[in-house]
Every structure is written in structure tokens, then in C-alpha cells.
Enzyme design. Sequence first.
Site, PDB file in Angstrom:
ATOM      1  CG  ASP A 121      -2.121  -0.940   1.005  1.00  0.00           C
ATOM      2  OD1 ASP A 121      -2.624  -1.028  -0.129  1.00  0.00           O
ATOM      3  OD2 ASP A 121      -2.515  -1.602   1.985  1.00  0.00           O
ATOM      4  CG  ASP A 181      -7.613  -3.161  -3.750  1.00  0.00           C
ATOM      5  OD1 ASP A 181      -7.989  -4.110  -4.443  1.00  0.00           O
ATOM      6  OD2 ASP A 181      -8.143  -2.865  -2.680  1.00  0.00           O
TER       7      ASP A 181
HETATM    8  N1  GLY Z   1      -7.464  -1.906   0.091  1.00  0.00           N
HETATM    9  C1  GLY Z   1      -8.164  -0.967  -0.634  1.00  0.00           C
HETATM   10  C2  GLY Z   1      -9.631  -1.059  -0.576  1.00  0.00           C
HETATM   11  O1  GLY Z   1     -10.215  -1.516   0.386  1.00  0.00           O
HETATM   12  O2  GLY Z   1     -10.249  -0.665  -1.512  1.00  0.00           O
END
Ligand code: GLY
Length: 401
Positions: A121, A181
Site C-alpha cells: 500500500d 487495488d
Molecule cells: N485496500 C483498498 C480497498 O479496500 O479498496
Amino acid sequence: MQTTKLLTASLATAVLLTAFVPDTLIKTAFKQAEQQAQLMLSDVALAATKPAGNKPALVSPRTLDKSGDLQLVPARDWTSGFFPGELWYLFEYTDKPEWKKQAQLLTAKLENEKMNAGTHDMGFKIYCSYGNGYRLTRDPAYRDVLIQAARTLTKRFKPAAGIIRSWDHHKEVWQCPVIIDNMMNLELLFAATRLTGDSTFYRIAFTHARTTMKNHYRPDYSSYHVVDYDTLTGKVLKKNTHQGFSDESAWARGQAWGLYGYTLCYRETKDPQFLKQAEAIAHFMLNHPHMPADLVPYYDFDAPGIPNEPRDVSAAAVMASALYELSTYKSDSPYRAKADHIITSLAKQYASPVGKNHGFLLLHSTGAKTTEIDMPLIYADYYYLEALLRSKKLNEKKSLF
Ligand code: GLY
């Protein structure tokens, strides 16, 4: 009389053709955002006075808890960069030094994350905060953080599979999970190549995007959420969901991450395969029979109880921002009008009343099928402001970047 009528009609048509999101709507939305951000800053400061004990300091707001209290997260949480990013967007719109100061203060709290190799992330945390900070100030210290963060992220690249590993948790379920993501973290890598001239970052981002295109997408251009890889052979082991309705469903925010991710890959590479992918994803989302008229999706396009399912405003905000960018690569496309439609819906129907909800801007997001249902979420606010800024730049015929 007839001539006047005709003239009025053609003027109205001209206005319709040129009237995008009106500047007055953007101005009002930013005025409200400034008031809400003031409130959030004082509530964040208040919450931060509570002793943390041995736990890491709580630095950024994420959502509200069940009793309506502000829920703060430590720097390592994937959402920690969005509020600093929101403050940078307020500075960009208003040019007020006080927003710059607050943005600098909150951004600084995330610096240690540049060394955190335990998660993918990095882009969410560091690019939304330091990335915007560098874009707006050219502070060389921010540049150094971006480069180090990108270096740390490359440690998660698995060459045999051609992907960057997403999570380290749930090792009993997945060997090497990659979530859709993760496309969002590629922006940091492309930036690092621009900043250093080292093409390693670019090549990793390009490879990840290509592998994801091959393995995450179904023939209808909807995306799986999680794809699990064997890191030695590169073989796909499983395709699942973690936050959506089911393994075979189309989780709305995941579709929006993919749309944004492939649009940014086209921006950075000018490779037509990424533009084609972004357009196909946009087509899937915009023409889906379960897409509501206001273009704010349910949390999952296949949620079984539609229309009695929670919406996900965060997916709509990400989608709007991506569609504005996509519109700049395709003249005569519906993308800008659709983004305008979403932004108008969000501003008129989903905004928090000023002075309420601890300063969140938008209501009715959904983090996952079982948690953070119908709540404000900080990333919805971040992409909403980004989309509003993009809309303003397009109105002024300025470049988005
Ligand atoms: N991890 C990113 C989301 O929950 O969209």
C-alpha cells in the site's frame, strides 16, 4: 418572437453542450470541504491527545465507528495518506498558506512508512501525501521520500509471477495474493523512474499491469479482487474475493481501482493496450444493468439484494476522477459527461451537512461486504476533491498534471 424563441433555444443548447460541472458547484464544494477539514483537524488533534500506550500513534482519520466517533489509524494503515492528500488538494484549490502548513504537518507523520516493506500500500500512503506535496512544492526532501518508498515497494516484486505481492496476512489462505487495488500503487513507481532515470521501477510497474490484465480480468472486463500466485512457478492458484459479495462477483471499488489504474498506466506509458483496457472497464461499469441512475454503484455489481444493498460512494469518487482523465485521451467520448454526472450526484445527494460527521465530506461509502457499511470513508473524500480539481482544470482547458 419566433426568432427570439429560436435564439433562446440555440443558446440553451449551446449552454448544455458547454456546461460541465459549473464553477459555482466546485466553489461551494471546496468551501464546504474547507469547513469540514477544519473540523476534522480539531477532532484529530483532540483524539491524538489520548495516551496511545504501547500502541503506534494514531495519525490519520479513516472512518467513524459504530457509535459515530472518529476512527483514527496509525501511519502503517493503508488509508493514512488520504487526509494529508485532502489537505494538499485544499492548498492547491485555495492557495492558502494555512492549508499548506497543515498538509506539511500531517504528511510528515508518514515518513517512516517509506521503509515499510510489509505491504503493497505504499502508493496509497506515500503518493497521495508526499506525491501531492512534491507536485505542489518541489520540496527535495519529499522527492527523497518518494524514491525511497518506491525502492522499498520493489522488494515485493516476484519476477517468476511478474507481480508485486499485495498482502502478507492470511498466509493460511493465499501463498502470494495480488489484489486489483495494487494497480493504484504503480503511480509511485512510474514517478520514481521519472525522478531518478532508473527504468527498474517503470519495468516492474509495466510487468505488474500486464500480468494483472491477463489474470485478474474476465472476458466481460470485470475484475476479480484477489488472485493468488505460486511465486516459484508463477502459476495462478486461486481467484477470490475478500471484500466483495463472492469470488465470481464484481466488487465495485475493485472495478474503479482497475479503471483508474489502467488509465494512469496509459498516461505513463502511452501503450494503447492500457487505454483499450481502461475503456473496456469503463464500458463494463457505465453500462452495467445494476448501475443506478445517479451513477453511484452498489458496493458490488452482483450483490443479491439490489436495489436494497448499500452503495459505495468511494467507488463513485474513484471512478469520476479516472473518467475525467480518460476523457482527455479520447475526444468525443462520454467519459467527461459521465464524470460530471457522478460529481453532481455526490455534491447534491451524498455530501455530509457542514459541521457534522467529524468533518468527513461524503456519506454512504462501503469498505467491504461485512465492515464499514454505509459509512464515510476518507478515501471517498480524497478522490472526490481530486475529481473536482480535475473538473475545474478541464473547465479552464488546463492540463490535469
Ligand atoms: N485496500 C483498498 C480497498 O479496500 O479498496
